[in-house]
Motif scaffolding. Structure first.
Motif, PDB file in Angstrom:
ATOM      1  N   ILE A 146       0.838  -1.200   0.000  1.00 37.58           N
ATOM      2  CA  ILE A 146       0.000   0.000   0.000  1.00 37.58           C
ATOM      3  C   ILE A 146       0.870   1.246   0.000  1.00 37.58           C
ATOM      4  N   LYS A 147       1.896   1.255   0.847  1.00 41.08           N
ATOM      5  CA  LYS A 147       2.786   2.416   0.950  1.00 41.08           C
ATOM      6  C   LYS A 147       3.480   2.699  -0.371  1.00 41.08           C
ATOM      7  N   THR A 148       3.906   1.658  -1.078  1.00 38.88           N
ATOM      8  CA  THR A 148       4.588   1.839  -2.366  1.00 38.88           C
ATOM      9  C   THR A 148       3.624   2.291  -3.445  1.00 38.88           C
ATOM     10  N   ALA A 149       2.436   1.651  -3.495  1.00 36.94           N
ATOM     11  CA  ALA A 149       1.480   1.945  -4.562  1.00 36.94           C
ATOM     12  C   ALA A 149       0.876   3.335  -4.430  1.00 36.94           C
ATOM     13  N   VAL A 158      -2.566   9.951   2.325  1.00 36.20           N
ATOM     14  CA  VAL A 158      -3.475   9.319   3.284  1.00 36.20           C
ATOM     15  C   VAL A 158      -2.718   8.221   4.021  1.00 36.20           C
ATOM     16  N   ASP A 159      -2.921   8.140   5.321  1.00 38.21           N
ATOM     17  CA  ASP A 159      -2.244   7.133   6.125  1.00 38.21           C
ATOM     18  C   ASP A 159      -2.570   5.725   5.639  1.00 38.21           C
ATOM     19  N   THR A 160      -1.563   4.876   5.630  1.00 42.04           N
ATOM     20  CA  THR A 160      -1.734   3.497   5.159  1.00 42.04           C
ATOM     21  C   THR A 160      -2.816   2.763   5.942  1.00 42.04           C
ATOM     22  N   GLN A 161      -2.876   2.974   7.242  1.00 43.63           N
ATOM     23  CA  GLN A 161      -3.893   2.309   8.068  1.00 43.63           C
ATOM     24  C   GLN A 161      -5.292   2.769   7.698  1.00 43.63           C
ATOM     25  N   VAL A 162      -5.448   4.054   7.365  1.00 46.02           N
ATOM     26  CA  VAL A 162      -6.765   4.578   6.971  1.00 46.02           C
ATOM     27  C   VAL A 162      -7.216   3.941   5.664  1.00 46.02           C
ATOM     28  N   ILE A 163      -6.296   3.830   4.700  1.00 43.11           N
ATOM     29  CA  ILE A 163      -6.629   3.179   3.427  1.00 43.11           C
ATOM     30  C   ILE A 163      -7.092   1.748   3.674  1.00 43.11           C
ATOM     31  N   TRP A 164      -6.361   1.038   4.521  1.00 51.36           N
ATOM     32  CA  TRP A 164      -6.710  -0.346   4.825  1.00 51.36           C
ATOM     33  C   TRP A 164      -8.084  -0.449   5.481  1.00 51.36           C
ATOM     34  N   GLU A 165      -8.358   0.420   6.471  1.00 57.49           N
ATOM     35  CA  GLU A 165      -9.634   0.362   7.174  1.00 57.49           C
ATOM     36  C   GLU A 165     -10.805   0.661   6.244  1.00 57.49           C
ATOM     37  N   ARG A 166     -10.622   1.606   5.341  1.00 54.17           N
ATOM     38  CA  ARG A 166     -11.698   1.902   4.381  1.00 54.17           C
ATOM     39  C   ARG A 166     -11.917   0.733   3.433  1.00 54.17           C
ATOM     40  N   PHE A 167     -10.833   0.103   3.009  1.00 51.83           N
ATOM     41  CA  PHE A 167     -10.943  -1.052   2.108  1.00 51.83           C
ATOM     42  C   PHE A 167     -11.681  -2.191   2.805  1.00 51.83           C
ATOM     43  N   VAL A 168     -11.321  -2.459   4.063  1.00 53.78           N
ATOM     44  CA  VAL A 168     -11.979  -3.527   4.824  1.00 53.78           C
ATOM     45  C   VAL A 168     -13.461  -3.205   5.016  1.00 53.78           C
ATOM     46  N   ALA A 169     -13.761  -1.929   5.392  1.00 53.37           N
ATOM     47  CA  ALA A 169     -15.158  -1.537   5.600  1.00 53.37           C
ATOM     48  C   ALA A 169     -15.956  -1.647   4.309  1.00 53.37           C
ATOM     49  N   PHE A 170     -15.346  -1.271   3.198  1.00 56.58           N
ATOM     50  CA  PHE A 170     -15.999  -1.335   1.883  1.00 56.58           C
ATOM     51  C   PHE A 170     -16.414  -2.768   1.554  1.00 56.58           C
ATOM     52  N   GLY A 196      -4.588  17.755   0.476  1.00 57.30           N
ATOM     53  CA  GLY A 196      -4.461  18.431   1.760  1.00 57.30           C
ATOM     54  C   GLY A 196      -5.626  18.208   2.692  1.00 57.30           C
ATOM     55  N   ALA A 197      -6.690  17.534   2.210  1.00 56.42           N
ATOM     56  CA  ALA A 197      -7.856  17.317   3.071  1.00 56.42           C
ATOM     57  C   ALA A 197      -7.538  16.260   4.113  1.00 56.42           C
ATOM     58  N   ALA A 198      -8.053  16.439   5.282  1.00 53.36           N
ATOM     59  CA  ALA A 198      -7.807  15.470   6.351  1.00 53.36           C
ATOM     60  C   ALA A 198      -8.581  14.207   6.073  1.00 53.36           C
ATOM     61  N   ALA A 199      -7.904  13.064   6.124  1.00 54.55           N
ATOM     62  CA  ALA A 199      -8.565  11.787   5.859  1.00 54.55           C
ATOM     63  C   ALA A 199      -9.272  11.320   7.126  1.00 54.55           C
ATOM     64  N   ARG A 200     -10.379  10.626   6.934  1.00 58.04           N
ATOM     65  CA  ARG A 200     -11.106  10.078   8.077  1.00 58.04           C
ATOM     66  C   ARG A 200     -11.631   8.716   7.694  1.00 58.04           C
ATOM     67  N   PRO A 201     -11.829   7.807   8.656  1.00 57.00           N
ATOM     68  CA  PRO A 201     -12.346   6.471   8.345  1.00 57.00           C
ATOM     69  C   PRO A 201     -13.697   6.546   7.669  1.00 57.00           C
ATOM     70  N   GLU A 202     -13.980   5.527   6.876  1.00 54.73           N
ATOM     71  CA  GLU A 202     -15.218   5.479   6.105  1.00 54.73           C
ATOM     72  C   GLU A 202     -16.456   5.529   6.987  1.00 54.73           C
TER      73      GLU A 202
END
Length: 280
Positions: A146-149, A158-170, A196-202
């Motif tokens: 995720i970090k590389t891609a 966007v934080d790697t953990q946030v991307i993962w959590e949104r993917f899992v929730a999706f 620049g927008a603040a990311a938040r969990p899905e």
């Protein structure tokens, strides 16, 4: 025998097809994975939803289906299948390309160094992702990928953990227990966020504005007549009261609420359903 992108493209141009079918074939060719495991697919396979293909083609789903049938019946022998459930994307592969009588320039020799086969810059998302395996991405094999891609994608900040959590929730919302790893890359490619927008969990709650009494009245009348049936409601009501009276009702609603015509027609239909003039 192995095939190159150019080899299949030559087959496409040499196969008698309609112009639209030629275009569709090249779009599918463009999505083919040429390295096993790239995008989570087997080599020589592409993945699309029919909605995405119809959008790229600019045609209706019915027309798209006709074009797919044309490609399947042609010398390209396009095949498609859906191994991951009803709501998963379709997998596509061109068949009939590796027959023994093919001319030498149609097959790939062992010395082929085409970029589509030998590029070392591809990020390989291979295998399957267990959606319920855990919520901490750093305890999974996917964090580094995720970090590389994300470095070249819209979700770069966007934080790697946030991307993962949104993917899992999706995927949990769609009942997916496991998906091909390529789906994670596709999810990241379709990320929508402002720089620049603040990311938040899905699943973070979104504050809801309290509706005004007039808005509640409007929404209540719209709910009485679902938008999916609006054409039937319009024709039923026009037969009952006439076209002129129908238009007058729509204009009255527009003046009363200051809403668009589409919303006004739903209100008119809802009021007619409530009054028993037409069935729901």
């Amino acid at each position: 025998m192995e095939l190159t992108t150019g080899a299949i493209l030559r087959r496409i141009t040499e196969t008698p097809l309609s112009t639209s079918a030629h275009k569709l074939a090249t779009i599918i060719l463009d999505g083919i994975a040429w390295k096993d495991g790239y995008n989570g697919l087997e080599r020589g396979t592409a993945v699309f939803t029919l909605a995405h293909l119809a959008e790229k083609m600019g045609v209706s789903r019915q027309h798209l289906t006709a074009l797919l049938v044309e490609l399947s019946a042609s010398g390209l022998a396009l095949v498609r299948w859906k191994p991951n459930g009803k709501f998963a994307p379709w997998l596509f592969r061109f068949g009939g390309n590796a027959d023994a009588d093919a001319p030498p320039d149609v097959v790939t020799s062992r010395g082929d160094t085409s970029l589509s086969r030998e590029s070392k810059n591809k990020i390989i998302f291979a295998g399957r992702i267990e959606i319920d395996a855990g919520t901490n991405v750093y305890r999974s094999p996917w964090a580094d990928l995720i970090k590389t891609a994300k470095a070249s994608l819209a979700c770069w900040n966007v934080d790697t953990q946030v991307i993962w959590e949104r993917f899992v929730a999706f995927n949990r919302a769609r009942g997916n227990a496991a998906v091909p790893a390529g789906f994670l890359l596709g999810f990241m490619r379709r990320w929508r966020t402002s720089p620049g927008a603040a990311a938040r969990p899905e699943d973070a709650p979104t504050p809801q504005r309290a509706l005004e009494p007039e808005e509640r009245e409007l929404h209540g009348q719209i709910k009485a007549a679902p938008s999916a049936n609006r054409q039937f409601h319009a024709s039923d009501l026009c037969r009952l009261i006439g076209q002129a009276a129908y238009e007058a009702r729509v204009l009255d609603v527009i003046r009363q609420f200051g809403c668009p015509r589409f919303t006004a027609t739903l209100v008119v239909h809802g009021r007619a359903v409530i009054a028993g003039e037409i069935p729901r």
